[in-house]
Design an enzyme around this catalytic site. Sequence first.
Site, PDB file in Angstrom:
ATOM      1  N   ASP A  26       0.855  -1.187   0.000  1.00  0.00           N
ATOM      2  CA  ASP A  26       0.000   0.000   0.000  1.00  0.00           C
ATOM      3  C   ASP A  26       0.893   1.240   0.000  1.00  0.00           C
ATOM      4  OD1 ASP A  26      -1.887   2.076   0.605  1.00  0.00           O
ATOM      5  OD2 ASP A  26      -3.212   0.543   1.432  1.00  0.00           O
ATOM      6  N   SER A  86      -7.065   3.879  -1.352  1.00  0.00           N
ATOM      7  CA  SER A  86      -6.802   2.439  -1.272  1.00  0.00           C
ATOM      8  C   SER A  86      -8.049   1.606  -1.510  1.00  0.00           C
ATOM      9  CB  SER A  86      -6.215   2.083   0.094  1.00  0.00           C
ATOM     10  OG  SER A  86      -4.948   2.669   0.223  1.00  0.00           O
ATOM     11  N   THR A 124      -7.885  -2.090   1.884  1.00  0.00           N
ATOM     12  CA  THR A 124      -7.289  -2.993   0.895  1.00  0.00           C
ATOM     13  C   THR A 124      -7.877  -4.402   0.960  1.00  0.00           C
ATOM     14  OG1 THR A 124      -5.299  -1.637   0.973  1.00  0.00           O
ATOM     15  CG2 THR A 124      -5.102  -3.798  -0.079  1.00  0.00           C
ATOM     16  N   GLU A 136      -1.253  -8.020   2.004  1.00  0.00           N
ATOM     17  CA  GLU A 136      -0.999  -6.580   1.979  1.00  0.00           C
ATOM     18  C   GLU A 136       0.070  -6.180   2.984  1.00  0.00           C
ATOM     19  OE1 GLU A 136      -3.796  -3.896   3.834  1.00  0.00           O
ATOM     20  OE2 GLU A 136      -3.103  -2.229   2.609  1.00  0.00           O
ATOM     21  N   ASP A 172       2.143   2.759   3.274  1.00  0.00           N
ATOM     22  CA  ASP A 172       1.281   3.915   3.036  1.00  0.00           C
ATOM     23  C   ASP A 172       1.239   4.850   4.245  1.00  0.00           C
ATOM     24  OD1 ASP A 172      -1.029   5.308   1.623  1.00  0.00           O
ATOM     25  OD2 ASP A 172      -2.044   4.609   3.435  1.00  0.00           O
ATOM     26  N   HIS A 197       2.184   8.690   4.429  1.00  0.00           N
ATOM     27  CA  HIS A 197       1.308   9.799   4.837  1.00  0.00           C
ATOM     28  C   HIS A 197       2.012  10.691   5.858  1.00  0.00           C
ATOM     29  CE1 HIS A 197      -2.507   9.025   2.838  1.00  0.00           C
ATOM     30  NE2 HIS A 197      -2.367   7.745   3.097  1.00  0.00           N
ATOM     31  N   ASP A 206      -1.183  -0.004  -4.664  1.00  0.00           N
ATOM     32  CA  ASP A 206      -2.470   0.594  -5.030  1.00  0.00           C
ATOM     33  C   ASP A 206      -2.314   2.030  -5.511  1.00  0.00           C
ATOM     34  OD1 ASP A 206      -1.680   1.318  -2.486  1.00  0.00           O
ATOM     35  OD2 ASP A 206      -3.619   0.911  -1.541  1.00  0.00           O
ATOM     36  N   HIS A 207      -1.193   2.644  -5.131  1.00  0.00           N
ATOM     37  CA  HIS A 207      -0.898   4.035  -5.514  1.00  0.00           C
ATOM     38  C   HIS A 207       0.408   4.397  -4.830  1.00  0.00           C
ATOM     39  CE1 HIS A 207      -1.980   4.896  -1.413  1.00  0.00           C
ATOM     40  NE2 HIS A 207      -3.107   4.231  -1.620  1.00  0.00           N
TER      41      HIS A 207
HETATM   42 MG    MG Z   1      -4.256  -0.638   2.645  1.00  0.00          MG
HETATM   43 ZN    ZN Z   2      -3.039   6.129   1.975  1.00  0.00          ZN
END
Ligand code: MG
Ligand code: ZN
Length: 537
Positions: free
Chosen positions: A44, A97, A150, A300, A305, A309, A347-348
Amino acid sequence: MNIRKTTVGAGLVASSLMLAACAPMQSAPKAPEKAKNVIMIIGDGMGPQQIGLLLAYAKQAPNSVIANGTTAFDRIAANGNMGISMTHANNNLVVDSAASATQLATGQLAGAEMIGADKDGNSAESILEKAKKLGKSTGLVSDTRITHATPAGFGAHQSHRSRENEIAVDLLNNNVDVMLSGGLRYWIPESANDEQSAARQELEALSEGSVRIKSKRKDNRNLIAEAQQKDYNLAFNRSQMAQADGKILGLFAYSALPNAITENQTKNDPGRTIPTLKEMSEKAIGSLSQNEEGFFLMIEAGQIDWAGHYNDTGTMLHEMLRLNETLNYVLDWAEGRDDTLIVVTADHETGGFGFSYSANDLPHGRDLPGNVFKEQQFKPAFNFGDVATLDTLYEQKSSYGDIFYSQFDALENDQKTPANLARIVNAETGFDITEAQAARVLATEDNPFYTKGHQYLSSKTVPKMDVNGAFFVYQTDDNRQNLLAREVAEQQNVVWATGSHTNTPVLVFTQGPGDTTAPFGKVLHHTEVGQQAIDAL
Ligand code: MG
Ligand code: ZN
């Protein structure tokens, strides 16, 4: 988008006939093979930059812990195919996500923050549900919560990712065979919050005291008891997980599992109750692979992620190492097999991360032995970054979240001073800040984006973001972490663009039987990545 149709399409048939004419010994192309098992591994927030951080550490850090500098990405790239994929949600530039997992799971465009629905809001069948129909076993593993966006995208259908109570019910109704993660709080009845309740005592006994018993449900459904009735074996700690077999529901934390710095620090602790991401993956594969029809498993690494952040580079490196360890295990398991398609993607991208050269701490000139430098010293105009920074990042002892929530916020109010913040940061990380810098991290302002009743924007006073404040959306406490990142940016040669996601296309690594990986080796959108994985099953 369908492998079979495109491969046997008229154009390709014609060109293969021409090939046959030129090279009569060559056999006609084989029909595309299917994979008995599909394992999808999602980092993620793992854009190319985050993989770049892992690669830089593995190959350039003077004291890299990665043997020979060879990462799991080196291995899978050498075995299979690599592509690049756009991730955007329907009619948007960027994705979250939930929509991204939905697109990967269903092969269909989704709207932002939707779970398991197409762009019009209709329930969309996921690869996990298709695998079930084919008689395969299914599994979801995450180091966040099993109800988080996710995993939810693969096993639930809900209008919004925040509906985690409803997502837990969907996962149970979907009969996902193996679920290993955190987030017990959405599975237990509200009545368990009463210390005297029978539900509370029962759960304490079942979990052997391994997990905090506190519910976030708004009803008295006991999904743990319902799972038992559906023949799930329950696990709340490592030893229970080791003993469990067949259908397993393993919930090892009240909310998320520990971050990767903590996981790494406690790995050899004999009393550790929470399994690592690798251990959960090992358990899931061991159990699911008993089905002769095969399985679908999504793993995952969800906290890359979160570090993104927070703009917390040292923690993000550890999160990437956690994924690397897990992926190495999966590749070891798959070695010599010819029946498993492995798809590794993100996912990004999160944070707009990068090492960057700067005007800070300019290099001194030095002599070089080469003939080009006989008359002049080697003296680049800017600071291109010292590889020793990678080791210092690795040595970070606490995540930025723990620095603030566990340490600074735990101080008495009159002790919450810049001096004390600097002391904590300087003890936990290798990038010291001054008291004046700590004061900037703690500075606040009236919320310029105040929105009454908003989940994230409803605080009247927030940390003071001088630049691009609109992109630092998790305002209240988290933005202190982003401000800390800004204060150490020059020392780390690290810049971060945002506190949210970017549209940077992500990499797709695949290995698998026959030509199952061929359609992933190009420019894609995540709906195509999902559809091709579905078609390969
Ligand atoms: Mg996730
Ligand atoms: Zn995020």
